[in-house]
Design a protein around this motif. Structure first.
Motif, PDB file in Angstrom:
ATOM      1  N   GLU A 185     -16.158  15.636  -6.465  1.00 13.93           N
ATOM      2  CA  GLU A 185     -15.059  16.433  -5.904  1.00 13.93           C
ATOM      3  C   GLU A 185     -13.840  15.556  -5.627  1.00 13.93           C
ATOM      4  O   GLU A 185     -12.700  16.002  -5.766  1.00 13.93           O
ATOM      5  N   GLU A 186     -14.073  14.322  -5.213  1.00 14.07           N
ATOM      6  CA  GLU A 186     -12.966  13.421  -4.904  1.00 14.07           C
ATOM      7  C   GLU A 186     -12.045  13.253  -6.107  1.00 14.07           C
ATOM      8  O   GLU A 186     -10.812  13.250  -5.968  1.00 14.07           O
ATOM      9  N   VAL A 187     -12.626  13.116  -7.287  1.00 10.11           N
ATOM     10  CA  VAL A 187     -11.827  12.938  -8.510  1.00 10.11           C
ATOM     11  C   VAL A 187     -11.066  14.212  -8.840  1.00 10.11           C
ATOM     12  O   VAL A 187      -9.873  14.177  -9.177  1.00 10.11           O
ATOM     13  N   LEU A 188     -11.743  15.362  -8.734  1.00  8.91           N
ATOM     14  CA  LEU A 188     -11.092  16.640  -9.034  1.00  8.91           C
ATOM     15  C   LEU A 188      -9.892  16.864  -8.116  1.00  8.91           C
ATOM     16  O   LEU A 188      -8.816  17.295  -8.563  1.00  8.91           O
ATOM     17  N   ILE A 189     -10.059  16.577  -6.840  1.00  8.30           N
ATOM     18  CA  ILE A 189      -8.983  16.805  -5.872  1.00  8.30           C
ATOM     19  C   ILE A 189      -7.844  15.811  -6.080  1.00  8.30           C
ATOM     20  O   ILE A 189      -6.666  16.170  -6.020  1.00  8.30           O
TER      21      ILE A 189
ATOM     22  N   PRO B  41     -15.737  11.160   2.498  1.00  7.90           N
ATOM     23  CA  PRO B  41     -16.812  11.846   1.766  1.00  7.90           C
ATOM     24  C   PRO B  41     -18.079  12.003   2.583  1.00  7.90           C
ATOM     25  O   PRO B  41     -18.311  11.294   3.568  1.00  7.90           O
ATOM     26  N   ARG B  42     -18.903  12.932   2.166  1.00  6.09           N
ATOM     27  CA  ARG B  42     -20.266  13.021   2.667  1.00  6.09           C
ATOM     28  C   ARG B  42     -21.117  12.002   1.901  1.00  6.09           C
ATOM     29  O   ARG B  42     -20.788  11.607   0.791  1.00  6.09           O
ATOM     30  N   HIS B  43     -22.233  11.600   2.534  1.00  7.28           N
ATOM     31  CA  HIS B  43     -23.212  10.723   1.901  1.00  7.28           C
ATOM     32  C   HIS B  43     -22.602   9.361   1.546  1.00  7.28           C
ATOM     33  O   HIS B  43     -22.124   9.130   0.436  1.00  7.28           O
ATOM     34  N   LEU B  44     -22.605   8.491   2.540  1.00  8.15           N
ATOM     35  CA  LEU B  44     -21.925   7.204   2.408  1.00  8.15           C
ATOM     36  C   LEU B  44     -22.538   6.299   1.349  1.00  8.15           C
ATOM     37  O   LEU B  44     -21.904   5.332   0.927  1.00  8.15           O
ATOM     38  N   GLU B  45     -23.747   6.600   0.915  1.00  6.28           N
ATOM     39  CA  GLU B  45     -24.335   5.791  -0.158  1.00  6.28           C
ATOM     40  C   GLU B  45     -23.560   5.961  -1.465  1.00  6.28           C
ATOM     41  O   GLU B  45     -23.754   5.186  -2.416  1.00  6.28           O
ATOM     42  N   ARG B  46     -22.669   6.948  -1.523  1.00  4.64           N
ATOM     43  CA  ARG B  46     -21.863   7.167  -2.734  1.00  4.64           C
ATOM     44  C   ARG B  46     -20.570   6.359  -2.736  1.00  4.64           C
ATOM     45  O   ARG B  46     -19.799   6.411  -3.710  1.00  4.64           O
ATOM     46  N   ILE B  47     -20.294   5.633  -1.674  1.00  7.51           N
ATOM     47  CA  ILE B  47     -18.991   4.985  -1.509  1.00  7.51           C
ATOM     48  C   ILE B  47     -18.617   4.128  -2.719  1.00  7.51           C
ATOM     49  O   ILE B  47     -17.479   4.186  -3.213  1.00  7.51           O
ATOM     50  N   GLY B  48     -19.543   3.311  -3.207  1.00  8.96           N
ATOM     51  CA  GLY B  48     -19.238   2.430  -4.337  1.00  8.96           C
ATOM     52  C   GLY B  48     -18.791   3.201  -5.565  1.00  8.96           C
ATOM     53  O   GLY B  48     -17.798   2.854  -6.212  1.00  8.96           O
ATOM     54  N   GLY B  49     -19.518   4.265  -5.892  1.00 13.02           N
ATOM     55  CA  GLY B  49     -19.172   5.076  -7.051  1.00 13.02           C
ATOM     56  C   GLY B  49     -17.853   5.807  -6.878  1.00 13.02           C
ATOM     57  O   GLY B  49     -17.067   5.930  -7.830  1.00 13.02           O
ATOM     58  N   ILE B  50     -17.602   6.298  -5.666  1.00 15.11           N
ATOM     59  CA  ILE B  50     -16.335   6.982  -5.385  1.00 15.11           C
ATOM     60  C   ILE B  50     -15.164   6.019  -5.543  1.00 15.11           C
ATOM     61  O   ILE B  50     -14.158   6.332  -6.183  1.00 15.11           O
TER      62      ILE B  50
ATOM     63  N   GLN C 196     -14.949   3.271  -7.267  1.00 12.16           N
ATOM     64  CA  GLN C 196     -14.745   2.892  -8.666  1.00 12.16           C
ATOM     65  C   GLN C 196     -14.040   4.002  -9.436  1.00 12.16           C
ATOM     66  O   GLN C 196     -13.087   3.741 -10.195  1.00 12.16           O
ATOM     67  N   ALA C 197     -14.464   5.254  -9.238  1.00 11.40           N
ATOM     68  CA  ALA C 197     -13.881   6.376  -9.984  1.00 11.40           C
ATOM     69  C   ALA C 197     -12.435   6.635  -9.565  1.00 11.40           C
ATOM     70  O   ALA C 197     -11.562   6.864 -10.414  1.00 11.40           O
ATOM     71  N   LEU C 198     -12.161   6.592  -8.261  1.00 11.68           N
ATOM     72  CA  LEU C 198     -10.800   6.863  -7.791  1.00 11.68           C
ATOM     73  C   LEU C 198      -9.847   5.727  -8.147  1.00 11.68           C
ATOM     74  O   LEU C 198      -8.679   5.968  -8.499  1.00 11.68           O
ATOM     75  N   ASP C 199     -10.313   4.490  -8.057  1.00  7.84           N
ATOM     76  CA  ASP C 199      -9.464   3.362  -8.440  1.00  7.84           C
ATOM     77  C   ASP C 199      -9.074   3.437  -9.917  1.00  7.84           C
ATOM     78  O   ASP C 199      -7.932   3.118 -10.296  1.00  7.84           O
TER      79      ASP C 199
ATOM     80  N   HIS D 265      -2.446   5.855 -13.333  1.00  2.51           N
ATOM     81  CA  HIS D 265      -1.132   6.370 -12.931  1.00  2.51           C
ATOM     82  C   HIS D 265      -0.249   5.253 -12.341  1.00  2.51           C
ATOM     83  O   HIS D 265       0.764   5.535 -11.711  1.00  2.51           O
ATOM     84  N   ASN D 266      -0.680   4.003 -12.544  1.00  6.14           N
ATOM     85  CA  ASN D 266       0.077   2.839 -12.037  1.00  6.14           C
ATOM     86  C   ASN D 266       0.270   2.904 -10.512  1.00  6.14           C
ATOM     87  O   ASN D 266       1.343   2.566  -9.994  1.00  6.14           O
ATOM     88  N   LEU D 267      -0.772   3.315  -9.826  1.00  6.04           N
ATOM     89  CA  LEU D 267      -0.750   3.418  -8.371  1.00  6.04           C
ATOM     90  C   LEU D 267      -1.704   2.402  -7.758  1.00  6.04           C
ATOM     91  O   LEU D 267      -2.664   1.967  -8.416  1.00  6.04           O
ATOM     92  N   PRO D 268      -1.479   2.007  -6.524  1.00  5.08           N
ATOM     93  CA  PRO D 268      -2.348   0.996  -5.896  1.00  5.08           C
ATOM     94  C   PRO D 268      -3.759   1.522  -5.650  1.00  5.08           C
ATOM     95  O   PRO D 268      -3.967   2.735  -5.500  1.00  5.08           O
ATOM     96  N   ASN D 269      -4.688   0.580  -5.606  1.00  7.95           N
ATOM     97  CA  ASN D 269      -6.081   0.937  -5.364  1.00  7.95           C
ATOM     98  C   ASN D 269      -6.275   1.502  -3.964  1.00  7.95           C
ATOM     99  O   ASN D 269      -5.429   1.356  -3.073  1.00  7.95           O
ATOM    100  N   LEU D 270      -7.447   2.121  -3.786  1.00 13.48           N
ATOM    101  CA  LEU D 270      -7.867   2.569  -2.466  1.00 13.48           C
ATOM    102  C   LEU D 270      -8.009   1.397  -1.510  1.00 13.48           C
ATOM    103  O   LEU D 270      -8.397   0.298  -1.922  1.00 13.48           O
TER     104      LEU D 270
END
Length: 409
Positions: free
Chosen positions: A236-240, A262-271, A273-276, A282-287
């Protein structure tokens, strides 16, 4: 009826035994390392001489919603009475220990352990919360002479429940009273065989969210992307974020601070990576991850990933806009809108809110939209009205029922 319960117990015991290798492997994951051991391998057997009011709720949100009930029940307890509060998840267990120190808090053992786990308890009442329909605890509670309640009850998908009508018709024989959320729930419960059903409303409307830490208000607006989920490989983070990037100003100094919680903090690494990767395209700074700089400092960066539990209310208190996740992908069911509405934020949710409809009925000035429509809604965010709570329910009816058990005993 006893034959049915006996066959059910044999079946769940076989399932428990066959699942042990899988449960053992899962127990090494941080999300499950404590809860699985305490539920399926080494349950905490209680030796308690007091008369017990046993209340069971699944996880974090349900444990939080029990606050008004537990507070009122504690005031009604006699000297030799205690509250036993059980849960299933580690987050629920931690919250229960922190918020309800007067309660006995433990994990609910799997059903094959229940006959042995419950034998030394003197039960006065057993309360199940929402959709926690466990046969063995209910059966043995009734066998010990306890009154049994199902509170805040709901049926999100009647078709699924109807397929198990053979089971539920027998299950509800052991429930003395049901307090359900909506009229539709009452019809559905009665169609499944429940007898004493009362429409009451959603207990989560009784809970006033608390701010545990105040942060200085930054110069930029705060937009919180809250309680997002993953379904299969779709985040959902990517879609939004894709929708956000189409409407955010190019000047980051004037851009709202975007906080992903996000819910479920074990997903933090994957989130991350995908959002960065999306931001980089889009030439925007990382999270910025909040645990690396602290939440207060992170509020000054354009894109932030909050990797800490229990801080949403603190962020809602600062936010102009909240996009509530768990609702843009089918099958999750949405999240509690009462908390952001309490703080008067502009509120957007996806359309898949079947677990939360009773709560959305209690607020006004919110927008439900499909992910394909989110971009258009965000274009007119300045025109949205702040959300607010319009309906409160009184907790007295449930408290009277629980106190009635105490008064008759």
């Amino acid at each position: 009826m006893y034959l049915f319960v006996f066959c059910y117990y044999i079946l769940v015991s076989l399932v428990h035994f066959c699942a042990l290798p899988i449960l053992f492997l899962l127990s090494f994951k941080s999300k499950y390392e404590e809860s699985l051991k305490r539920r399926f391998f080494i349950p905490e057997f209680l030796e308690e001489g007091a008369d017990i009011y046993w209340i069971h709720a699944c996880s974090f949100g349900e444990i939080k919603a029990l606050g008004p009930v537990l507070e009122a029940l504690e005031k009604a307890l006699k000297d030799n009475e205690k509250i036993l509060l059980t849960t299933i998840t580690q987050t629920g267990f931690t919250l229960a220990q922190e918020n309800y120190p007067k309660c006995i808090v433990c994990y609910l053992p799997f059903e094959s352990f229940i006959p042995f786990w419950i034998q030394n308890l003197s039960l006065k009442a057993f309360v199940l919360f929402e959709a926690e329909l466990w046969l063995m605890p209910v059966f043995y509670a009734k066998k010990k002479g306890a009154k049994t309640f199902l509170i805040n009850a709901r049926i999100s998908s009647f078709e699924k429940y109807q397929k198990g009508k053979f089971f539920y018709k027998r299950f509800f024989c052991y429930i003395d009273k049901i307090f359900c959320q909506k009229r539709g729930d009452k019809r559905n419960f009665e169609a499944l065989g429940a007898k004493d059903v009362e429409v009451y409303g959603n207990l989560k409307l009784c809970v006033n969210p608390q701010v545990t830490q105040e942060y200085p208000i930054p110069n930029q607006k705060i937009w919180v992307i809250a309680s997002t989920h993953q379904k299969d490989s779709t985040l959902e983070e990517v879609l939004i974020l894709k929708s956000l990037l189409k409407v955010l100003p190019k000047d980051l100094e004037n851009c709202p601070r975007i906080l992903f919680v996000p819910r479920h903090l074990e997903r933090i690494g994957g989130i991350q990576q995908a959002l960065d990767a999306l931001l980089k395209s889009h030439n925007l700074p990382n999270l910025v991850v909040s645990s690396k700089v602290g939440i207060e400092k992170s509020l000054h960066f354009p894109f932030v990933l909050i990797d800490k539990m229990g801080v949403l209310n603190n962020l809602y208190a600062l936010a102009e806009l909240v996009i509530l996740g768990g609702s843009f992908l089918k099958g999750i069911g949405g999240h509690n809108p009462i908390e952001p509405a309490f703080f008067g934020v502009k509120l957007i949710s996806g359309p898949y809110i079947f677990h939360q409809r009773a709560l959305f009925d209690g607020i006004q000035n919110y927008v439900l939209c499909d992910i394909s429509q989110l971009e258009n809604v965000l274009l007119y965010v300045d025109c949205l009205y702040p959300s607010c709570i319009i309906k409160k329910i009184k907790i007295s009816r449930i408290i009277q029922a629980l106190r009635g058990v105490s008064e008759k005993a």
